[in-house]
Every structure is written in structure tokens, then in C-alpha cells.
Design an enzyme around this catalytic site. Structure first.
Site, PDB file in Angstrom:
ATOM      1  N   THR A 166      66.296  62.383  91.883  1.00 46.20           N
ATOM      2  CA  THR A 166      67.317  62.818  92.841  1.00 46.20           C
ATOM      3  C   THR A 166      67.281  64.353  92.882  1.00 46.20           C
ATOM      4  OG1 THR A 166      68.716  60.940  92.366  1.00 46.20           O
ATOM      5  CG2 THR A 166      69.858  62.952  92.981  1.00 46.20           C
ATOM      6  N   ARG A 194      73.683  48.887  98.346  1.00 47.98           N
ATOM      7  CA  ARG A 194      74.198  49.520  97.116  1.00 47.98           C
ATOM      8  C   ARG A 194      74.459  50.999  97.385  1.00 47.98           C
ATOM      9  NH1 ARG A 194      72.226  53.973  93.644  1.00 47.98           N
ATOM     10  NH2 ARG A 194      72.980  53.587  91.553  1.00 47.98           N
TER      11      ARG A 194
HETATM   12  C1  LIG Z   1      67.300  60.130  88.785  1.00 48.41           C
HETATM   13  O1  LIG Z   1      67.880  59.058  89.529  1.00 48.41           O
HETATM   14  C2  LIG Z   1      69.052  59.244  90.113  1.00 48.41           C
HETATM   15  O2  LIG Z   1      69.642  60.298  89.995  1.00 48.41           O
HETATM   16  C3  LIG Z   1      69.619  58.086  90.867  1.00 48.41           C
HETATM   17  C4  LIG Z   1      70.998  58.253  91.457  1.00 48.41           C
HETATM   18  N1  LIG Z   1      71.936  58.919  90.596  1.00 48.41           N
HETATM   19  C5  LIG Z   1      71.553  56.904  91.815  1.00 48.41           C
HETATM   20  O3  LIG Z   1      71.928  56.159  90.925  1.00 48.41           O
HETATM   21  O4  LIG Z   1      71.597  56.579  92.951  1.00 48.41           O
END
Ligand SMILES: COC(=O)C[C@H](N)C(=O)O
Length: 314
Positions: A166, A194
Site C-alpha cells: 500500500t 471487502r
Molecule cells: C501492505 O498491505 C496493506 O497495507 C493492505 C491494506 N492495509 C488493506 O488491508 O487493505
């Protein structure tokens, strides 16, 4: 106030083959945002543009390069927040948009709402003249391979670490305003519909001029349980430094719900921190015209920003 920007390219495992791409992506994003701040631009513009750089970089799980849901589609979440007036805009489960962070900003500025989702967000994007991109354009070979390997949805909260990162940014501008922005494709093989932490105010990010700003990454369901970004600001309100506040909040997430992740934080006096409870997180910052960046625990490179701009396409 001296401007400062901090960015992250996601917490999790960053294997050798991705290291250089991640370092170069986060440094280009930080330098882009800092350039805006140095020319008197707002923290809001700086975090948005820094995130756009990483959304367009397939090394990250945001925009092009996003991981795929159970149906093999890209569904993205993003949030932006202005610390001056606590205005915020977010989108969730959006498809066929190159830069979800720009759409989040439009939600903030052009609607009376804070979060638009799925088809409503798409209709709003069309109304705003945001071009649609074919879904396949956002899919990379790597995200397709990951999806194929992992067709069974995995509910293990550690699993996200195998995904790309992310992206997020926090900044303070010369007027003393802080802002945050975060953008993601979420988790590989997530259920259709989701919505993760990234779209949720206080979880994926929070910005308040009275305290500072934070942007988070990691296991979304865990981040939401502890409202990670706002928890960090709470600790800062109680007197903790950005680094100590980040450590306490990440520690709470690990001990209370078994979740791992990473955060970037800036205070309203320009102090900053980048912390993770995962093995790695790519991050970069520019302060006092010096670029700093790293991925592994203890890894810390420093280079004058001018020199770094010369050696990278920013
Ligand atoms: C490194 O992955 C993420 O940060 C995923 C994000 N926080 C999510 O759950 O959608």
C-alpha cells in the site's frame, strides 16, 4: 514552518527483486511532494501528488500494480485528509480508475460526503470527467501470478505481507498545515466488496493541525480494530513523540489483535517517524533539503535532495 514530507510504499516482506524498485519509487514520490512544498504548495497537494507517483508505479499495491480480488479484478480504496479543517474524502472498492487518490480528493472537495463506494464512486467519477481506464490496464503480470497461486482466500492476518505495499504520504507545509493520503489495492483474493482500513478515516490515515498526521499500512482488519492512525495521534496528544506514539500503537495492534503493519507520522512541529512491526517497510522523507530513505530495520540512506533529483526522474 519548514516543509517536510514522509512517504511509505507499504509494510510487509520486500524481497530482493523488489528492493530497488521500491527504493526508487518512494524516493521519487517524496521528492515530488517536497518540490511542491518548496514552491509554497499545500500539504494536501504534496501528499496527493506523492501518492499519484506511487499509484502509477507497478512496484506498489495501489493504482496500476494493485493486487486482485477473488474474481481476479482490481478493487481499490483511498483516503485523503486535510488537517486544517478535518475535511476528508475517501473511495472504496473502485475499479477502472488510474488514481483513486484523486477521486478521494474530489469526494472531499465536491461532495457533502466523506466516502463513496463501488458503483456510486464510479458514477461520481464519470460526472467529474475522470477518465475510465480498462481494468486490465491496472493488472500487472505479478499481481495475476499472485492471484493464480493463491486462489483460496487466506484469512491469516500475516498473509498480507506477501502482497506488494500500500502507499501513503504525510506532510506539513510552510503555513503549518498537515495532511495525509493513503491508497491501496487491498489484500490478494479479498472478497468482492471487502473494504479495508485505507478507506476508513482514523484507520488508513488521519490529519489534524492540532497534533499531526499519520498514514498506515498492514493488515487492514487489525488496523481497523485499533483505529491505528487516530490511536497514534492520541498518543501524541498525550505527549509522546511521533516515533514513540507509532511504536506504542503498533505494539497495541500486535498484542491486542495479533496484527502487523507500518506507519508514517509527522507532528505539527515537523518531527517525523517511519515505523513498522513487519520485517520491512519502504519509506522516504525530505526535510531540510535532505532526502532520507530505507527499507530494512536500521537501513538509512541520506542524500541532498538536489543531487537526488538530478539522478532520478522526478
Ligand atoms: C501492505 O498491505 C496493506 O497495507 C493492505 C491494506 N492495509 C488493506 O488491508 O487493505
Amino acid at each position: 514552518m519548514k516543509p517536510v514530507i514522509v512517504v511509505h510504499g507499504g509494510a510487509g516482506r520486500i524481497f530482493k527483486d523488489r528492493e530497488d524498485g521500491c527504493r526508487s519509487g518512494v524516493t521519487r514520490a517524496a521528492l515530488k511532494g517536497y518540490g511542491i512544498l518548496k514552491h509554497g504548495g499545500s500539504a494536501l497537494d504534496a501528499v496527493e501528488e506523492a501518492v499519484v507517483v506511487m499509484e502509477e508505479d507497478p512496484h506498489f499495491n495501489a493504482g496500476r500494480g494493485s493486487v486482485l480480488n477473488e474474481k481476479g479484478e482490481v478493487e481499490m480504496d483511498a483516503i485523503i485528509m486535510d488537517g486544517k479543517n478535518l475535511a476528508s474524502g475517501a473511495v472504496s472498492a473502485v475499479k477502472c480508475i488510474a488514481n483513486p487518490i484523486k477521486l478521494a480528493r474530489l469526494v472531499m472537495e465536491k461532495t457533502d460526503h466523506m466516502l463513496l463506494t463501488d458503483q456510486g464512486a464510479s458514477a461520481f467519477a464519470r460526472g467529474m470527467g475522470v477518465p475510465e481506464v480498462p481494468g486490465e490496464k491496472l493488472i500487472t503480470e505479478r499481481s495475476l501470478e499472485r492471484w493464480k497461486k493463491n486462489l483460496e482466500a487466506d484469512s491469516n492476518p500475516q498473509q498480507f505481507q506477501k502482497d506488494l505495499g500500500t502507499v501513503g504520504a504525510v506532510a506539513i507545509d510552510s503555513a503549518g498545515n498537515v495532511a495525509c493520503a493513503t491508497s491501496t489495492g487491498g489484500l490478494t483474493n479479498k472478497r468482492v466488496g471487502r473494504v479495508g482500513d485505507t478507506a476508513c478515516i482514523g484507520s488508513g490515515g488521519y490529519a489534524d493541525n492540532n497534533v499531526g498526521a499519520a498514514s498506515t499500512t498492514g493488515h487492514g482488519e487489525s488496523i481497523m480494530k485499533v483505529v491505528l492512525a487516530r490511536l497514534i495521534l492520541y498518543h501524541m496528544e498525550k505527549g509522546k513523540s511521533p516515533g514513540d506514539a507509532a511504536d506504542s500503537a503498533l505494539d497495541c495492534m500486535k498484542t491486542r489483535v495479533g496484527g502487523l503493519g507500518g506507519v508514517i507520522v509527522i507532528s505539527n512541529s515537523g518531527d517525523w517517524a517511519a515505523r513498522c512491526s513487519t520485517q520491512e517497510m519502504s519509506w522516504a522523507t525530505v526535510k531540510d533539503d535532505q532526502l532520507h530513505y530505507g527499507i530494512h530495520a536500521g537501513e538509512w540512506h541520506t542524500q541532498p535532495a538536489e543531487e537526488a533529483i538530478g539522478s532520478r526522474r522526478c
